[in-house]
Write a protein that holds these residues in place. Structure first.
Motif, PDB file in Angstrom:
ATOM      1  N   ARG A  54     -40.664  12.623 -36.699  1.00  0.00           N
ATOM      2  CA  ARG A  54     -40.018  13.288 -35.676  1.00  0.00           C
ATOM      3  C   ARG A  54     -37.657  13.489 -36.049  1.00  0.00           C
ATOM      4  O   ARG A  54     -37.254  13.516 -35.337  1.00  0.00           O
ATOM      5  N   ASN A  55     -37.909  11.652 -36.042  1.00  0.00           N
ATOM      6  CA  ASN A  55     -37.155  10.994 -36.385  1.00  0.00           C
ATOM      7  C   ASN A  55     -36.248  11.549 -38.083  1.00  0.00           C
ATOM      8  O   ASN A  55     -35.089  12.337 -37.922  1.00  0.00           O
ATOM      9  N   ARG A 108     -27.639  18.126 -33.095  1.00  0.00           N
ATOM     10  CA  ARG A 108     -28.141  16.949 -33.532  1.00  0.00           C
ATOM     11  C   ARG A 108     -29.447  17.486 -33.761  1.00  0.00           C
ATOM     12  O   ARG A 108     -29.808  16.656 -34.561  1.00  0.00           O
ATOM     13  N   ALA A 109     -30.015  18.057 -33.479  1.00  0.00           N
ATOM     14  CA  ALA A 109     -30.855  18.173 -34.080  1.00  0.00           C
ATOM     15  C   ALA A 109     -31.319  18.843 -35.995  1.00  0.00           C
ATOM     16  O   ALA A 109     -32.009  18.134 -36.348  1.00  0.00           O
ATOM     17  N   LEU A 110     -30.194  19.521 -36.162  1.00  0.00           N
ATOM     18  CA  LEU A 110     -29.776  19.210 -37.860  1.00  0.00           C
ATOM     19  C   LEU A 110     -29.444  18.113 -38.033  1.00  0.00           C
ATOM     20  O   LEU A 110     -28.958  18.173 -39.670  1.00  0.00           O
ATOM     21  N   ALA A 111     -28.763  17.037 -37.615  1.00  0.00           N
ATOM     22  CA  ALA A 111     -28.491  15.145 -38.306  1.00  0.00           C
ATOM     23  C   ALA A 111     -28.766  15.260 -38.861  1.00  0.00           C
ATOM     24  O   ALA A 111     -28.206  14.718 -39.426  1.00  0.00           O
ATOM     25  N   ASN A 112     -30.366  14.748 -39.300  1.00  0.00           N
ATOM     26  CA  ASN A 112     -30.865  13.541 -40.755  1.00  0.00           C
ATOM     27  C   ASN A 112     -31.370  15.331 -41.361  1.00  0.00           C
ATOM     28  O   ASN A 112     -32.470  14.977 -42.563  1.00  0.00           O
ATOM     29  N   SER A 113     -30.399  16.283 -40.800  1.00  0.00           N
ATOM     30  CA  SER A 113     -31.441  17.785 -42.375  1.00  0.00           C
ATOM     31  C   SER A 113     -32.524  17.624 -41.694  1.00  0.00           C
ATOM     32  O   SER A 113     -33.772  17.162 -43.279  1.00  0.00           O
ATOM     33  N   LYS A 115     -37.280   8.871 -27.271  1.00  0.00           N
ATOM     34  CA  LYS A 115     -38.481   8.666 -28.397  1.00  0.00           C
ATOM     35  C   LYS A 115     -38.733  10.061 -28.702  1.00  0.00           C
ATOM     36  O   LYS A 115     -38.882   9.712 -29.957  1.00  0.00           O
ATOM     37  N   LEU A 116     -38.681  10.903 -28.633  1.00  0.00           N
ATOM     38  CA  LEU A 116     -38.353  12.774 -29.055  1.00  0.00           C
ATOM     39  C   LEU A 116     -37.512  12.058 -30.541  1.00  0.00           C
ATOM     40  O   LEU A 116     -37.660  13.189 -31.616  1.00  0.00           O
ATOM     41  N   LEU A 117     -36.264  11.762 -30.151  1.00  0.00           N
ATOM     42  CA  LEU A 117     -35.675  11.484 -31.609  1.00  0.00           C
ATOM     43  C   LEU A 117     -36.028  10.583 -32.300  1.00  0.00           C
ATOM     44  O   LEU A 117     -35.519  10.282 -33.716  1.00  0.00           O
ATOM     45  N   GLY A 118     -36.900   9.740 -31.870  1.00  0.00           N
ATOM     46  CA  GLY A 118     -38.059   8.893 -33.209  1.00  0.00           C
ATOM     47  C   GLY A 118     -37.777   7.561 -32.923  1.00  0.00           C
ATOM     48  O   GLY A 118     -37.994   7.030 -34.015  1.00  0.00           O
ATOM     49  N   PRO A 151     -29.643  10.264 -33.844  1.00  0.00           N
ATOM     50  CA  PRO A 151     -30.741  10.982 -34.362  1.00  0.00           C
ATOM     51  C   PRO A 151     -30.469  10.338 -36.196  1.00  0.00           C
ATOM     52  O   PRO A 151     -31.131   9.173 -36.783  1.00  0.00           O
ATOM     53  N   LEU A 152     -28.672   9.824 -36.376  1.00  0.00           N
ATOM     54  CA  LEU A 152     -28.745   9.381 -37.529  1.00  0.00           C
ATOM     55  C   LEU A 152     -28.901   7.954 -37.336  1.00  0.00           C
ATOM     56  O   LEU A 152     -29.033   7.374 -38.584  1.00  0.00           O
ATOM     57  N   LEU A 153     -27.985   7.450 -36.395  1.00  0.00           N
ATOM     58  CA  LEU A 153     -28.555   4.919 -36.395  1.00  0.00           C
ATOM     59  C   LEU A 153     -29.597   5.245 -36.025  1.00  0.00           C
ATOM     60  O   LEU A 153     -30.024   3.953 -36.470  1.00  0.00           O
TER      61      LEU A 153
END
Ligand SMILES: Nc1ncnc2c1ncn2[C@@H]1O[C@H](COP(=O)(O)OP(=O)(O)OP(=O)(O)O)[C@@H](O)[C@H]1O
Ligand SMILES: [Mg+2]
Lengths: 232, 384
Positions: A85-86, A158-163, B280-283, A111-113
């Motif tokens: 997910r991350n 945010r959804a795009l953060a980790n490509s 959790k959704l963000l992992g 998400p990046l952190l």
């Protein structure tokens, strides 16, 4: 082109009282090629969100298999699911689901952190993304201070953060007015193209659905490609 | 999870919507710890105070025979030969069975002088001089410089009344102890009891040695001696049982308070449900989420414990002064208790209490936080 998402023989039913079952998806096969934007439409209650959640690893199917990037996800450990997910998935929902206590930029950094990117690099990437959604001037605002459209733009960033490889979007413009919705639609589509990310979109809005590379309809638990609109 | 994320999440938990809950937890735990610490210090210091009063006026720290040679011991602060007997003391309206203790003139010097207040009259009398306690003086209605009758209560010798002169009135600060204790010179006791007089040596020890150590040194030298707690067995047992019971009660309160912290944790998780689901959704793995909440809650717990200890210790120095004040002004029955004593911090007992609290909070908060595992991100889609 390689398949980024493959679902086969998928079924999902919810238990009802008196030992009955509500069958939402039955024996469904569906796959998506990497880099495309794909829309799924269908009547309300037909199971679009359920399908999306199963594809997005948020819900377990009753039977069948789901593969993302050739890996079966239905039996993954929680740790692997978190990683998936991350790093590989992005989510945008009707309700933007941002962390209210955090600022706009902090939400994008999250998400990046979680992905163990250093604070400095996370901040740099978040700044880049907030610029892409044209909200640099709101970076340090609290989420409550943002409008619905602005929240969705932050959610996209945010959804795009980790490509990620795939972005799952469920009615991302559902609660926005026409003008805002148009803006978000175009922004989302252009950004996924720019970042070469696959988009799987669930929407009621046919215009939005038409803008995607491929369009599917979910009816009676099965997914179909409408013949007329097959090519865009 | 990297450190900056942990810090960021912690900061949000501590400084945002949960602020009020955590502040209340902080205040409540601080107050509970403060009261427990104060009570424990008070109980311990008071019983130590009672012990030292008994040592000073009762039997010494160690009681041995008059003939024992203790001149070589450097742990002896003061040693006095005393003659002891019983007597019926007659007041103006009533009488009272008392212990009559014959001592030398220098008995009320040194360490006793510093703890016991003694008021003497300049008037001299040819009668035998006695010192009675403030308590007895009130009870028998006999004042300084007045005369009173003692009747020896010893079957073997002749029973005859003896008119004595109240040369001094002392106050040990503890009625239980001094109520029935009358001091005189040794010759009076000898006169009453003749050769059957009960004699012994009371030894007050220096602070640097424990009673048990001194006792074993003396026993090694072949001197038969008794510790104060062997002389005053019932008193010692009473003190022991009551201090231990109170310690148990304090630990029980600490355990309950520690357990209460887990309900704060549950509450916090409940109100952070949405945030946890998003994370959790963000992992973010639920163990990491638990970890952050755990740190936040235990941080507050530890801070409140430290605050509570500090306040409790500070208050324990003020509290007896306050108690003495109200005992003279509004609650006279308090004067039955020993209210003037040195504050002694029972470090081990205090640690036992606070670690009980901390330990149970760690376990129960850890268990309560397992609720985060059940929060699923897909629930989010059905909210609002
Ligand atoms: N946890 C659940 N338990 C029981 N039934 C459920 C559950 N989740 C969804 N359903 C039912 O499954 C069906 C499909 O729901 P889903 O949300 O996928 O529909 P949808 O196509 O997204 O509809 P909409 O367009 O209105 O969002 C609905 O009839 C819904 O009531
Ligand atoms: Mg839906």
């Amino acid at each position: 082109m390689s398949k980024i998402l493959e679902m086969s023989k998928l079924s999902k039913s919810f238990p009802l009282p008196l030992k009955k079952k509500l069958e939402i998806l039955s024996d469904l096969d569906f796959s998506v090629e990497s880099g495309l934007s794909v829309s799924i439409t269908g009547k309300s209650g037909c199971g679009k969100s359920t399908l999306l959640q199963i594809a997005a690893s948020l819900l377990k199917p009753t039977t069948g298999s789901v593969k993302i990037d050739n890996k079966e996800i239905s039996n993954m450990s929680e740790k692997d699911l978190c990683n998936l997910r991350n790093k590989k998935l992005g989510f945008i929902f009707q309700n933007s689901l941002l962390l209210e206590d955090f600022s706009a930029i902090e939400n994008i950094m999250m998400p990046l952190l979680i992905n163990k990117v250093s604070k400095k690099n996370a901040e740099a990437r978040a700044k880049e993304l907030i610029e892409l959604v044209d909200l640099s001037n709101r970076a340090n605002h609290k989420i409550q201070q943002l409008s619905g459209g602005e929240k969705q733009r932050i959610a996209i960033a945010r959804a795009l953060a980790n490509s990620p490889s795939i972005i799952f979007a469920d009615e991302p413009t559902g609660s926005l007015d026409e003008k805002n919705a148009q803006f978000i639609e175009d922004l989302l589509l252009s950004l996924v193209k720019k970042e070469k990310t696959t988009l799987i979109l669930v929407t009621h809005n046919n215009n939005f659905a038409d803008k995607c590379d491929k369009k599917y309809i979910l009816t009676f638990g099965k997914i179909e490609e409408p013949e007329k609109e097959e090519l865009v | 999870m990297n450190n900056s994320l942990q810090k960021m999440l912690l900061k949000k938990i501590l400084y945002t919507s949960n602020k009020k809950k955590l502040r209340n937890q902080f205040i409540l735990i601080s107050l509970i710890v403060m009261l427990l610490v104060l009570s424990q210090i008070f109980v311990d210091s008071m019983s130590e105070g009672i012990i030292s009063r008994y040592a000073l006026l009762g039997s010494g720290n160690i009681e041995t025979s008059v003939s024992a040679d203790i001149s070589s011991y450097d742990f002896v602060e003061q040693a006095d030969d005393v003659f002891v007997g019983n007597a019926l003391a007659y007041g103006k309206e009533n009488s009272q069975i008392c212990i009559l203790k014959g001592v030398d003139d220098n008995y009320f010097t040194g360490i006793r002088e510093s703890v016991i207040t003694l008021e003497k009259t300049d008037v001299n009398s040819t009668l035998d001089n006695i010192y009675i306690s403030k308590t007895l003086s009130d009870e028998l209605n006999i004042n300084l410089g007045e005369k009173m009758v003692l009747v020896s209560d010893n079957g073997k010798s002749n029973i005859y009344p003896k008119l004595c002169f109240v040369k001094g009135i002392y106050d040990s600060g503890y009625k239980e102890l001094d109520q029935y204790l009358i001091f005189s010179n040794k010759s009076l006791i000898s006169k009453i009891y003749g050769n059957n007089v009960n004699k012994h040596k009371e030894i007050i020890l220096k602070n640097s040695i424990s009673t048990d150590n001194a006792l074993s040194i003396m026993k090694d030298d072949g001197i038969s001696a008794l510790a104060w707690y062997e002389v005053e067995v019932s008193l010692y047992q009473n003190l022991l049982v009551s201090t231990q019971t109170l310690l148990m009660v304090f630990i029980a309160i600490a355990l309950l308070s520690g357990f209460f912290i887990s309900s704060v944790a549950s509450d916090l998780i409940g109100s952070s449900h949405k945030n946890i689901a998003i994370e959790k959704l963000l992992g973010l793995h639920s163990s990491k989420i638990r970890q952050v909440y755990f740190i936040a809650i235990e941080l507050i717990t530890i801070l409140s414990i430290l605050t509570g200890i500090t306040l409790g210790v500070l208050l324990s120095y003020i509290f007896p002064i306050f108690l003495r004040e109200i005992s003279t002004q509004s609650i006279p029955s308090l004067s039955w208790y020993l209210l003037s004593f040195n504050i002694k911090i029972p470090v081990q007992k205090l640690l036992l209490i606070v670690f009980s609290l901390l330990g149970i909070s760690v376990v129960s908060v850890f268990l309560a936080l397992r609720r985060t595992d059940k929060i699923e991100p897909f629930e989010l889609l059905y909210t609002e």
